[in-house]
Design a protein around this motif. Structure first.
Motif, PDB file in Angstrom:
ATOM      1  N   TYR A  33       0.822  -1.213   0.000  1.00  0.00           N
ATOM      2  CA  TYR A  33       0.000   0.000   0.000  1.00  0.00           C
ATOM      3  C   TYR A  33       0.860   1.268   0.000  1.00  0.00           C
ATOM      4  CZ  TYR A  33       1.118  -0.604   4.930  1.00  0.00           C
ATOM      5  OH  TYR A  33       1.798  -0.806   6.106  1.00  0.00           O
ATOM      6  N   GLY A  73      10.282   6.571   4.241  1.00  0.00           N
ATOM      7  CA  GLY A  73      11.191   5.442   4.241  1.00  0.00           C
ATOM      8  C   GLY A  73      11.328   4.845   5.635  1.00  0.00           C
ATOM      9  N   GLU A  74      12.360   4.083   5.835  1.00  0.00           N
ATOM     10  CA  GLU A  74      12.594   3.544   7.178  1.00  0.00           C
ATOM     11  C   GLU A  74      13.722   4.360   7.812  1.00  0.00           C
ATOM     12  OE1 GLU A  74      11.265   1.830   9.521  1.00  0.00           O
ATOM     13  OE2 GLU A  74      13.066   2.232  10.656  1.00  0.00           O
ATOM     14  N   SER A 124       5.097   0.618  13.310  1.00  0.00           N
ATOM     15  CA  SER A 124       4.072   0.181  12.364  1.00  0.00           C
ATOM     16  C   SER A 124       4.091  -1.339  12.281  1.00  0.00           C
ATOM     17  CB  SER A 124       4.353   0.773  10.977  1.00  0.00           C
ATOM     18  OG  SER A 124       4.475   2.170  11.082  1.00  0.00           O
ATOM     19  N   MET A 195      -5.058   5.133   2.886  1.00  0.00           N
ATOM     20  CA  MET A 195      -5.208   6.409   2.163  1.00  0.00           C
ATOM     21  C   MET A 195      -4.656   6.296   0.736  1.00  0.00           C
ATOM     22  SD  MET A 195      -4.029   9.212   4.970  1.00  0.00           S
ATOM     23  CE  MET A 195      -2.615   8.368   5.639  1.00  0.00           C
TER      24      MET A 195
END
Ligand code: SAM
Length: 333
Positions: A33, A73-74, A124, A195
């Motif tokens: 996503y 990003g991470e 997350s 979203m």
């Protein structure tokens, strides 16, 4: 002089105190996503350096920015992130530095981040099922993510928020197990509506699991809930408490209940573009200003102009909506 003179106030009266800073557009997973399998990343010399990020934050802190959150990003792919945390914590006026991470690289870093002055961590995690994790993230990694959650607890972060995006046909079945896991470990679970910020522009309203549906599942399968006392109905997360005292759940209903009216956020992308909304179509080139030797006053003026130009809302629910070219990983979620 009015109370908001010299502050970042837009034409709808919204006061901005919150800056999300993306430190990289790279990521160690490829959530369906968010990112394409073959993402093109910014060349490293296009990323703001820690010094440039700190310089910009110091220039906007006098305008009332007092909360910053590092993301990507991470963000933990950026080497020595604790060094940046320390630089930001030391800026006068910055009261709160937070981090949003997928947790996979958190276990070895949590203690150093805490020592550097990081206040808050959001992790997350969309599922507790290893197979589904791999399908959603297109990479394995559930064990590392959970190790990250445990390490964050051990390092003393409190509260720790777990964020899950819920997508119909992918992970609705994870709502109750995630909520139970959060209750068990004393974490605050937050469910986010999907979203239209995916790289493939494949978002469809039918795939959004609405906050009301999630609440029904929680009440039925986990336990009765009631609105949290003092919960601000204009705040991004609608907070609910379990009636048995078993903790709190937040619902971020960006699609079914947009909270643009109370938005207090600005975003700085990893390549130094200032955005006044997740869904903005225009950006302000802060990196160019920084690299051309702009003064603090010029940086502050650029931030004020960006805020002045902010729209009333994101328009997802109207025919006028245009999905921005930048997907979430490239903006900084
Ligand atoms: N890598 C970090 C992480 O996973 O938290 C930070 C960046 S990530 C882009 C930030 C958040 O954005 C994650 O919670 C992710 O689930 C969320 N996100 C990404 N794409 C989204 C979308 N299309 N809709 C809703 N949330 C999204």
């Amino acid at each position: 002089m009015t109370a908001n003179a010299g502050r970042l106030v837009d034409s709808f009266g919204r006061v901005h105190n919150n800056l999300r800073i993306s430190v990289t557009d790279r990521c160690n997973i490829r959530c369906v996503y968010c990112m394409p399998e073959k993402a093109e990343f910014m060349p490293r010399d296009q990323l703001l350096t820690f010094e440039e990020i700190a310089r910009f934050v110091a220039a906007v802190a006098p305008l009332g920015i007092n909360k910053v959150r590092l993301t990507g990003g991470e963000p933990l792919l950026r080497k020595d992130l604790d060094v940046l945390v320390r630089m930001l914590v030391e800026i006068e006026g910055i009261a709160d530095v937070g981090l949003t991470t997928n947790g996979m690289l958190l276990a070895p870093a949590a203690g150093r981040l805490r020592d550097a002055g990081l206040e808050r961590i959001n992790i997350s995690l969309d599922t507790l099922d290893a197979g589904r994790f791999e399908r959603l993230a297109r990479r394995p990694g559930l064990d590392d993510a959970i190790a990250g959650v445990i390490a964050a607890k051990r390092a003393g972060f409190d509260p720790i928020k777990l964020n899950a995006v819920v997508i119909r046909g992918f992970n609705e079945q994870d709502v109750a197990p995630l909520a139970r896991f959060a209750r068990e470990h004393g974490l605050e679970m937050r469910f986010i509506e999907y979203m239209p910020l995916d790289a493939g522009h494949l978002w469809e309203r039918e795939k959004v699991v609405f906050a009301s549906e999630i609440l029904d599942v929680l009440a039925r399968e986990v336990g009765p809930l009631e609105p949290a006392p003092g919960c601000d109905p204009r705040a991004p997360a609608l907070d609910y408490d379990y009636r048995d005292g078993g903790g709190r759940v937040g619902l971020i209903a960006s699609v079914s209940r947009p909270f643009c009216g109370s938005c207090n956020r600005l975003r700085l992308t990893s390549d130094g573009k200032l955005r006044n909304c997740l869904f903005a179509l225009d950006e302000t080139d802060v990196k160019r200003l920084l690299r051309e030797g702009a003064s603090d006053a010029e940086l502050a003026r650029a931030a004020s102009s960006s805020v002045s130009a902010k729209w009333e809302g994101h328009e997802i629910n109207t025919a006028r909506f245009i999905q921005p070219d930048r997907p979430m990983y490239s903006i900084g979620g």
